[in-house]
Design a protein around this motif. Structure first.
Motif, short mmCIF file in Angstrom:
data_model
loop_
_atom_site.label_atom_id
_atom_site.label_comp_id
_atom_site.label_asym_id
_atom_site.label_seq_id
_atom_site.Cartn_x
_atom_site.Cartn_y
_atom_site.Cartn_z
N MET A 1 -4.70 -5.19 0.13
CA MET A 1 -4.98 -6.42 0.86
C MET A 1 -5.73 -7.44 0.01
SD MET A 1 -3.95 -7.44 3.64
CE MET A 1 -4.18 -8.91 4.65
N VAL B 1 -14.28 -0.58 -4.80
CA VAL B 1 -12.87 -0.59 -5.23
C VAL B 1 -12.49 -1.94 -5.82
CG1 VAL B 1 -10.50 -0.46 -4.44
CG2 VAL B 1 -12.18 1.13 -3.55
N ARG C 1 -2.26 8.80 -3.71
CA ARG C 1 -3.31 8.76 -2.69
C ARG C 1 -2.70 8.58 -1.31
NH1 ARG C 1 -8.46 7.15 -4.88
NH2 ARG C 1 -8.25 6.90 -7.13
N ASP C 2 -3.56 8.68 -0.32
CA ASP C 2 -3.13 8.43 1.04
C ASP C 2 -2.98 6.93 1.26
OD1 ASP C 2 -2.77 8.17 3.73
OD2 ASP C 2 -4.42 9.49 4.30
N PRO C 3 -1.80 6.46 1.69
CA PRO C 3 -1.62 5.01 1.91
C PRO C 3 -2.52 4.47 3.01
CG PRO C 3 0.27 6.25 2.75
CD PRO C 3 -0.57 7.22 1.99
N GLU C 4 -3.06 5.36 3.83
CA GLU C 4 -3.93 4.91 4.92
C GLU C 4 -5.40 5.00 4.54
OE1 GLU C 4 -2.74 3.40 7.49
OE2 GLU C 4 -0.74 3.81 6.67
N SER C 5 -5.69 5.40 3.32
CA SER C 5 -7.09 5.48 2.92
C SER C 5 -7.67 4.07 2.78
CB SER C 5 -7.21 6.21 1.58
OG SER C 5 -6.71 5.40 0.53
N LEU C 6 -8.95 3.97 3.02
CA LEU C 6 -9.61 2.67 2.91
C LEU C 6 -9.38 2.07 1.53
CD1 LEU C 6 -11.55 0.56 4.15
CD2 LEU C 6 -13.41 1.80 3.07
N GLU C 7 -9.50 2.91 0.50
CA GLU C 7 -9.42 2.39 -0.86
C GLU C 7 -8.06 1.75 -1.14
OE1 GLU C 7 -11.07 5.07 -0.06
OE2 GLU C 7 -13.08 4.60 -0.82
N VAL C 8 -7.01 2.45 -0.77
CA VAL C 8 -5.67 1.91 -1.02
C VAL C 8 -5.44 0.65 -0.19
CG1 VAL C 8 -3.22 2.35 -0.62
CG2 VAL C 8 -4.63 4.08 -1.72
N ARG C 9 -5.82 0.69 1.05
CA ARG C 9 -5.61 -0.46 1.92
C ARG C 9 -6.35 -1.68 1.40
NH1 ARG C 9 -5.75 1.15 8.25
NH2 ARG C 9 -5.90 -1.12 8.28
N VAL C 10 -7.58 -1.48 1.00
CA VAL C 10 -8.37 -2.61 0.50
C VAL C 10 -7.76 -3.17 -0.78
CG1 VAL C 10 -10.58 -3.21 -0.57
CG2 VAL C 10 -10.54 -2.01 1.62
N SER C 11 -7.34 -2.28 -1.68
CA SER C 11 -6.73 -2.75 -2.92
C SER C 11 -5.51 -3.62 -2.62
CB SER C 11 -6.30 -1.56 -3.77
OG SER C 11 -7.42 -0.80 -4.14
N ALA D 1 0.24 3.80 -2.97
CA ALA D 1 -0.09 5.18 -2.65
C ALA D 1 0.86 6.14 -3.38
CB ALA D 1 0.00 5.42 -1.14
N TYR E 1 -9.43 -1.61 9.28
CA TYR E 1 -9.51 -0.16 9.09
C TYR E 1 -10.52 0.45 10.06
CZ TYR E 1 -10.42 4.30 6.70
OH TYR E 1 -10.58 5.62 6.41
N ARG F 1 0.82 -1.20 0.00
CA ARG F 1 0.00 0.00 0.00
C ARG F 1 0.86 1.26 0.00
NH1 ARG F 1 -2.58 -1.32 5.80
NH2 ARG F 1 -1.59 0.22 7.13
#
Lengths: 220, 220
Positions: A171, B203, A159-169, A154, B183, A150
DNA sequence: CCATGAAATGAGAGTAACTATCAAAACAGG
DNA sequence: CCTGTTTTGATAGTTACTCTCATTTCATGG
């Protein structure tokens, strides 16, 4: 007579003369513990192998084993590929599509691991299927890889590496990769892991798609 | 005096008169163990809570605790939503897009769980973040959910549930969902889990996309 | 080459999760 | 109430893992 621990590792001990004796011994001990564990696990299975046996074969005390590895599972699962992956991911061209970068880096990392020790990946995948404790810990270590993913994702997308979207992608990728490893082991290590990974990344990028001509068909 | 185990569960014991005394007692014991565990974990934390303490508060012997739950982590993580999910997934119209079905079923399952006990989901997510052993086991239980998901996905798309493509698709979903839970917990349970899950599914279905207007921006 | 400080090791005791066994207690059905 | 089956509790044992402290091993400066 004293028996050798028989470390037929790819590195000869003289390879690293710039390190002090202390550092070299630590590396040797670490490798001895791992080698002893791999050998014993292959002989008797994971659960039947105790820390005492590992310590004995590696010619150290049980205390020392725990000093080098926090848990028994870590002896099997620990490696140092994460930093390598992150570096390679960052070295890719800025404008390369994200999934292409992942594909490229995964292939390189798998090749590297295969060249260093072709047995390790298999043993891990095998134990990941057979031993629940290993599977759990395997996942845990994959989530660490997910954190690197992530970061890189990011940076690439701004994007923000802590954003839900990035984290979900990130993971979701990890989940898919984990399944590739299990699939590989469950099907007797048939085919190249590299190729399976490629197929998995395709699915994760484009979805299942309406039809998959080369894929297996529903059982009759 | 004997202290009550205070099971303020949504079921009153008289709800199931068709079951024999034996069966009813087993259910009560199971719930008592879980209630005791939840209470103790909230008071002292997970690691500080021992099986002996759990047994004492639930008014059973330690042996009985292990008879009802194979591991300490299972006391916290076990539930019965998987069959419900599978049934609901199968009940969806054949021609509904797969991801829409998932969205629908996830929302229903989360709502159901929230109505039955709104604390449990939070506690699990919280422990999943804090306690490595729980996080590992959490993943393990998610892979079981993954197996159901791939059954349903295979039925829907007419593919082999054991094919790499189906397995990877299902497990990638699981990975993403797991991350949603983490999250949520890491951000103080802000927002509805249901909504986060929706964003995550978007996403995973469409990818990150070139821009996300409502999403957070890269930190400055 | 040896003395001194720092780091690594080994030995021992202790905790707690989990297993296996078996006798006592609680229930079900006649 | 009596009998066979389930469920429980007590007990002992295994093993991963922790903590502590004395001993050994290396690094370094004289």
């Amino acid at each position: 007579m004293t028996r050798m621990t028989a470390a037929q590792s790819p590195y000869s001990p003289a390879d690293r003369p710039r390190l002090g004796l202390r550092e070299r011994k630590k590396i040797k001990t670490r490798e001895a513990i791992r080698a002893a564990t791999y050998a014993l696990v292959k002989e008797q299975g994971y659960d039947a192998t105790t820390i005492e046996q590992i310590a004995e074969r590696a010619e150290v005390s049980p205390s020392t084993v725990f000093r080098y590895f926090p848990t028994k599972e870590d002896i099997v699962l620990t490696d140092e590929y994460d930093p390598v992956m992150l570096a390679e991911l960052r070295a890719r061209p800025e404008d390369e599509p994200w999934m292409d970068s992942v594909r490229h880096v995964m292939r390189r990392t798998l090749d590297l691991s295969d060249r260093e020790d072709p047995e390790v990946l298999r043993l891990r995948a095998h134990l990941g299927v057979q031993v629940p404790a290993i599977r759990s810990r395997y996942f845990e270590s994959m989530t660490e890889t997910g954190r690197l993913l992530r970061e890189a994702l990011a940076e690439r997308t701004g994007r923000d590496p802590e954003s839900l979207e990035v984290r979900v992608s990130a993971m979701a990728l990890i989940g898919g990769m984990m399944e590739v490893s299990m699939y590989w082991a469950e099907n007797g290590f048939e085919g190249e892991l590299r190729d399976l990974m490629e197929r998995a990344l395709d699915v994760m990028e484009h979805g299942l798609g309406p039809e998959n001509p080369s894929g297996p068909r529903h059982r009759p």
